[in-house]
Design an enzyme around this catalytic site. Structure first.
Site, PDB file in Angstrom:
ATOM      1  N   TYR A 148      -5.344   5.049   8.679  1.00 26.50           N
ATOM      2  CA  TYR A 148      -3.946   5.008   9.103  1.00 26.50           C
ATOM      3  C   TYR A 148      -3.638   6.183  10.027  1.00 26.50           C
ATOM      4  CZ  TYR A 148       1.093   5.739   8.906  1.00 26.50           C
ATOM      5  OH  TYR A 148       2.400   5.973   9.257  1.00 26.50           O
TER       6      TYR A 148
ATOM      7  N   LYS B  99      -2.821   6.169  14.251  1.00 25.05           N
ATOM      8  CA  LYS B  99      -1.650   6.785  14.890  1.00 25.05           C
ATOM      9  C   LYS B  99      -2.088   7.807  15.947  1.00 25.05           C
ATOM     10  CE  LYS B  99       1.788   4.832  12.626  1.00 25.05           C
ATOM     11  NZ  LYS B  99       2.864   4.057  13.290  1.00 25.05           N
TER      12      LYS B  99
ATOM     13  N   SER C 135       3.027   9.782  12.899  1.00 25.18           N
ATOM     14  CA  SER C 135       3.026  10.170  11.490  1.00 25.18           C
ATOM     15  C   SER C 135       2.406  11.542  11.287  1.00 25.18           C
ATOM     16  CB  SER C 135       2.214   9.140  10.691  1.00 25.18           C
ATOM     17  OG  SER C 135       1.957   9.591   9.385  1.00 25.18           O
TER      18      SER C 135
END
Length: 331
Positions: free
Chosen positions: A141, A145, A117
């Protein structure tokens, strides 16, 4: 030569399955159906319901199906939720990815493509963002990643496995043929939410923050059509299979639109006005995220087919209509 697609019953994963099948590849899907849908997996693909963190299940699946490559989409994706539940995100996105990588190494899988991402960049110092930009995520988040990218890098250095880490910008739209689209009940993606407002599935929507340092005060994002993204994965797979070496690539078009511009596009394409309210900023939202897209075009020869905001919106709206018809038929 079977390709394992984790999260293949979900939004992006189901489009990847369609792309692989269209290329004549053998596919097995692993999905726990927590957010995906069994009906989203075509009959031509084998399906296993299960958790990608279940190492016994995964290793057995890889051996039984002769898996030679993994394309890993399974995980949690809502940035604000990661701020309130960081340990849940590290479990689902990092710990389970570690288990999947370990199984790939153990069973001799040679190629691994990871759904990363743009959130790994955090608040970038400049835009567009090149792949060489510092990794400085501002949400759990994004950190989850980044940690998986680092695990893949180190595993590839130590073992006979090559990887591609594709850093997505904002994925939107639906299959042009109407075979799949974004179907989750808790979708937070702007084009999805605005399309729901236009089709009467919700009363309206909120703009989270209007005081960002952008031309109209709202966040700017690089929106990439989901089918173009799936094609980028297919090209990455071919690159790895041909011995091209590890890759880290941005997946975006290299230009962005503000929240207000997207809402205007949905209203224009749908011909429907709907209420829009202002709300405070959300935690973990950078002002602008636009991809530096030269590397993916140069290395893979990737040429997007749907680089047009109105086209992306039209496909998203068509999918909302298909979902409504599906619900009506099931009632």
């Amino acid at each position: 030569m079977t390709i394992l697609v984790t999260g293949g019953a979900g939004y992006i994963g189901s489009h990847m399955v369609l792309s692989l099948l269209g290329a004549g590849r053998e596919v097995v899907v692993l999905d726990d159906l927590s957010t995906g849908f069994r009906w989203a997996v075509p009959d031509e693909a084998a399906f296993v319901e299960g958790d990608c963190g279940d190492e016994a299940l995964v290793a057995d699946l890889m051996r039984r199906h002769g898996v030679t490559a993994v394309i890993h989409f399974a995980g949690s994706i809502v940035v604000p939720d990661s701020v309130t539940d960081p340990l849940g995100y590290y479990l689902n996105n990092t710990v389970k990815s570690r288990s999947l990588i370990a199984c790939a190494v153990e069973t001799g899988v040679k190629h691994f493509i990871f759904s990363s991402s743009a959130a790994v960049y955090g608040e970038p110092e400049k835009t567009p963002i090149g792949e060489e930009a510092p990794l400085a995520p501002i949400s759990p988040y994004g950190t989850s990643k980044m940690m998986t990218e680092l695990m893949l890098r180190d595993a590839a250095a130590a073992h006979d496995i090559a990887y591609g880490a594709l850093r997505y910008f904002n994925v939107a739209g639906a299959d042009p043929g109407g075979r799949s689209g974004q179907s989750g009940a808790r979708a937070t993606h702007l084009i999805k939410v605005a399309s729901q407002a236009a089709t009467g599935e919700r009363v309206g929507l909120e703009i989270f923050g209007e005081d960002y340092p952008t031309p109209d005060g709202t966040c700017i994002r690089d929106y990439i059509h989901v089918s173009d993204l799936a094609h980028a994965h297919l090209l990455t797979l071919r690159h790895l299979e041909q011995g091209g070496g590890d890759l880290v690539l941005n997946c975006g078009y290299g230009h962005g639109y503000s929240v207000r511009e997207v809402i205007d596009a949905v209203k224009r394409v749908s011909g429907v006005d709907f209420p829009v309210a202002m709300a405070p900023r959300r935690a973990g939202d950078p002002a602008a995220l636009v991809a530096g897209a030269d590397r993916i075009r140069g290395v893979l020869g990737w040429q997007p087919a749907h680089d047009d905001l109105d086209t992306i919106v039209a496909h998203a709206l068509a999918w909302e209509g298909a979902l409504k018809a599906r619900r009506t038929a099931a009632a």
